[in-house]
Write a protein that holds these residues in place. Structure first.
Motif, PDB file in Angstrom:
ATOM      1  N   ILE A  29       0.863  -1.185   0.000  1.00 27.44           N
ATOM      2  CA  ILE A  29       0.000   0.000   0.000  1.00 27.44           C
ATOM      3  C   ILE A  29       0.896   1.231   0.000  1.00 27.44           C
ATOM      4  O   ILE A  29       1.803   1.345   0.828  1.00 27.44           O
ATOM      5  CB  ILE A  29      -0.910   0.011   1.239  1.00 27.44           C
ATOM      6  CG1 ILE A  29      -1.781  -1.249   1.247  1.00 27.44           C
ATOM      7  CG2 ILE A  29      -1.773   1.263   1.273  1.00 27.44           C
ATOM      8  CD1 ILE A  29      -2.517  -1.470   2.553  1.00 27.44           C
ATOM      9  N   LYS A  30       0.651   2.138  -0.934  1.00 23.94           N
ATOM     10  CA  LYS A  30       1.471   3.344  -1.040  1.00 23.94           C
ATOM     11  C   LYS A  30       0.690   4.554  -0.521  1.00 23.94           C
ATOM     12  O   LYS A  30      -0.484   4.721  -0.829  1.00 23.94           O
ATOM     13  CB  LYS A  30       1.876   3.577  -2.497  1.00 23.94           C
ATOM     14  CG  LYS A  30       2.811   2.520  -3.053  1.00 23.94           C
ATOM     15  CD  LYS A  30       3.234   2.862  -4.479  1.00 23.94           C
ATOM     16  CE  LYS A  30       4.196   1.818  -5.034  1.00 23.94           C
ATOM     17  NZ  LYS A  30       4.644   2.146  -6.413  1.00 23.94           N
ATOM     18  N   PHE A  31       1.380   5.378   0.256  1.00 22.39           N
ATOM     19  CA  PHE A  31       0.817   6.626   0.769  1.00 22.39           C
ATOM     20  C   PHE A  31       1.657   7.796   0.266  1.00 22.39           C
ATOM     21  O   PHE A  31       2.895   7.768   0.398  1.00 22.39           O
ATOM     22  CB  PHE A  31       0.842   6.667   2.304  1.00 22.39           C
ATOM     23  CG  PHE A  31       0.126   5.533   2.989  1.00 22.39           C
ATOM     24  CD1 PHE A  31      -1.195   5.655   3.357  1.00 22.39           C
ATOM     25  CD2 PHE A  31       0.795   4.351   3.287  1.00 22.39           C
ATOM     26  CE1 PHE A  31      -1.851   4.612   4.007  1.00 22.39           C
ATOM     27  CE2 PHE A  31       0.150   3.311   3.935  1.00 22.39           C
ATOM     28  CZ  PHE A  31      -1.180   3.436   4.292  1.00 22.39           C
ATOM     29  N   GLY A  60     -10.359  -2.260   5.420  1.00 24.16           N
ATOM     30  CA  GLY A  60     -10.144  -0.839   5.188  1.00 24.16           C
ATOM     31  C   GLY A  60     -10.884   0.093   6.128  1.00 24.16           C
ATOM     32  O   GLY A  60     -10.813   1.315   5.965  1.00 24.16           O
ATOM     33  N   LYS A  61     -11.582  -0.458   7.153  1.00 20.91           N
ATOM     34  CA  LYS A  61     -12.377   0.402   8.028  1.00 20.91           C
ATOM     35  C   LYS A  61     -12.094   0.110   9.500  1.00 20.91           C
ATOM     36  O   LYS A  61     -11.710  -1.000   9.860  1.00 20.91           O
ATOM     37  CB  LYS A  61     -13.874   0.202   7.752  1.00 20.91           C
ATOM     38  CG  LYS A  61     -14.282   0.610   6.343  1.00 20.91           C
ATOM     39  CD  LYS A  61     -15.764   0.384   6.112  1.00 20.91           C
ATOM     40  CE  LYS A  61     -16.163   0.789   4.691  1.00 20.91           C
ATOM     41  NZ  LYS A  61     -17.616   0.571   4.443  1.00 20.91           N
ATOM     42  N   ILE A  62     -12.301   1.140  10.318  1.00 22.24           N
ATOM     43  CA  ILE A  62     -12.174   1.003  11.766  1.00 22.24           C
ATOM     44  C   ILE A  62     -13.566   1.124  12.375  1.00 22.24           C
ATOM     45  O   ILE A  62     -14.254   2.133  12.178  1.00 22.24           O
ATOM     46  CB  ILE A  62     -11.247   2.082  12.364  1.00 22.24           C
ATOM     47  CG1 ILE A  62      -9.815   1.915  11.859  1.00 22.24           C
ATOM     48  CG2 ILE A  62     -11.283   2.043  13.892  1.00 22.24           C
ATOM     49  CD1 ILE A  62      -8.876   3.028  12.280  1.00 22.24           C
ATOM     50  N   PHE A  70      -7.300   4.332   1.397  1.00 31.69           N
ATOM     51  CA  PHE A  70      -5.895   3.952   1.547  1.00 31.69           C
ATOM     52  C   PHE A  70      -5.723   2.432   1.500  1.00 31.69           C
ATOM     53  O   PHE A  70      -4.910   1.904   0.761  1.00 31.69           O
ATOM     54  CB  PHE A  70      -5.335   4.458   2.878  1.00 31.69           C
ATOM     55  CG  PHE A  70      -5.418   5.942   3.075  1.00 31.69           C
ATOM     56  CD1 PHE A  70      -5.380   6.825   1.998  1.00 31.69           C
ATOM     57  CD2 PHE A  70      -5.535   6.465   4.341  1.00 31.69           C
ATOM     58  CE1 PHE A  70      -5.453   8.186   2.190  1.00 31.69           C
ATOM     59  CE2 PHE A  70      -5.607   7.832   4.550  1.00 31.69           C
ATOM     60  CZ  PHE A  70      -5.574   8.700   3.469  1.00 31.69           C
ATOM     61  N   PHE A  71      -6.491   1.746   2.350  1.00 27.06           N
ATOM     62  CA  PHE A  71      -6.264   0.314   2.593  1.00 27.06           C
ATOM     63  C   PHE A  71      -7.102  -0.606   1.705  1.00 27.06           C
ATOM     64  O   PHE A  71      -6.908  -1.821   1.736  1.00 27.06           O
ATOM     65  CB  PHE A  71      -6.538  -0.010   4.063  1.00 27.06           C
ATOM     66  CG  PHE A  71      -5.547   0.595   5.011  1.00 27.06           C
ATOM     67  CD1 PHE A  71      -4.360  -0.060   5.314  1.00 27.06           C
ATOM     68  CD2 PHE A  71      -5.783   1.825   5.604  1.00 27.06           C
ATOM     69  CE1 PHE A  71      -3.439   0.495   6.193  1.00 27.06           C
ATOM     70  CE2 PHE A  71      -4.870   2.395   6.476  1.00 27.06           C
ATOM     71  CZ  PHE A  71      -3.689   1.726   6.764  1.00 27.06           C
TER      72      PHE A  71
END
Length: 270
Positions: free
Chosen positions: A22-24, A51-53, A71-72
């Protein structure tokens, strides 16, 4: 956890399954660290599932609902002891470089052009607090939200004033008190020293819905100190707790949709 300094030459490992990378961008990684900075004060660990919290705070009085799927995507990441590791992760944000996260079957590797941090994947069952699935979250929503008392928003100016008050020597308070009197609600910062004669009425709501109350409740001051231009707040009478409120906060933190619930008890004022 292990920190390595040196040049990153290769992300592939022949003969094994390909890892997820994963690139940020520098700005995206700073946004992620802004979210971690909030969570580290109230959660021992973080679970990013698909991808979620969705998780409770340690005290089980707050619920976080944060969508990091931009992002994820649908990746799952488990982070233990976030408060201990935050400053290490944040080193990359300070450097203002692109950051990559490599996920294989045993470890996570956070890296920029010069360094990398390796973390073994923790056992999910050991994490606190545990991830809330969609059914649990919906159930919590249904149980918590009764009559809506008011809805309001705090702009950047108000948020900054609360932040300044948290360290002001005349106040020295880590609590925001919400006083409700009939048809008006006021967020107040009162000194912890009850003999002090200074207080700050920081924000008022002039119209309340449905029921009239004459009561007060308290919040940790850090709940309001968020990196956002506008914080939307809704207050509900809790369905389950006779003397309870559910407060829902919605905002955008550096491009990330952020939502949290807080559960507090109120005291009737004479």
């Amino acid at each position: 956890i292990k920190l390595k300094i040196g040049t990153i030459k290769c992300l592939k490992n022949k003969g094994k399954l390909m890892a997820t990378v994963i690139k940020f961008s520098a700005d995206e990684y700073k946004s992620l660290m802004a979210i971690f900075n909030i969570l580290k004060e109230n959660c021992d660990d973080i679970t990013i599932y698909n991808g979620k919290i969705h998780q409770l705070s340690n005290s089980k009085t707050m619920i976080y609902d944060i969508d990091l799927s931009n992002f994820f995507k649908n990746s799952t990441v488990y982070i233990n002891s976030i408060k201990k590791h935050y400053s290490l992760f944040n080193m990359f944000a300070i450097s203002n470089n692109e950051v990559m996260l490599r996920i294989d079957d045993k470890k996570y590797t956070w890296m920029d052009k010069k360094s990398k941090i390796e973390c073994l994947i923790p056992e999910p069952s050991t994490l606190n607090p545990a991830y809330m699935d969609e059914n649990s979250k919906r159930s919590q929503d249904t149980k918590s939200m009764g009559i809506k008392i008011f809805e309001t928003s705090m702009d950047r100016t108000i948020i900054d004033r609360i932040s300044q008050a948290s360290s002001n020597k005349a106040l020295e308070s880590k609590i925001v008190t919400l006083n409700i009197e009939e048809d008006k609600a006021t967020f107040v910062i009162i000194p912890q020293d009850l003999l002090a004669c200074t207080k700050l009425d920081v924000h008022s709501v002039d119209e309340l819905n449905n029921e009239s109350f004459n009561c007060s409740t308290q919040y940790d001051i850090n709940t309001f100190i968020l990196k956002t231009e506008e914080l939307n707040i809704s207050l509900f009478k809790n369905k389950v707790i006779d003397t309870g409120f559910t407060t829902i906060y919605n905002c955008d933190i550096e491009g990330i949709p952020f939502k949290m619930w807080s559960l507090t008890n109120y005291v009737n004022n004479k």
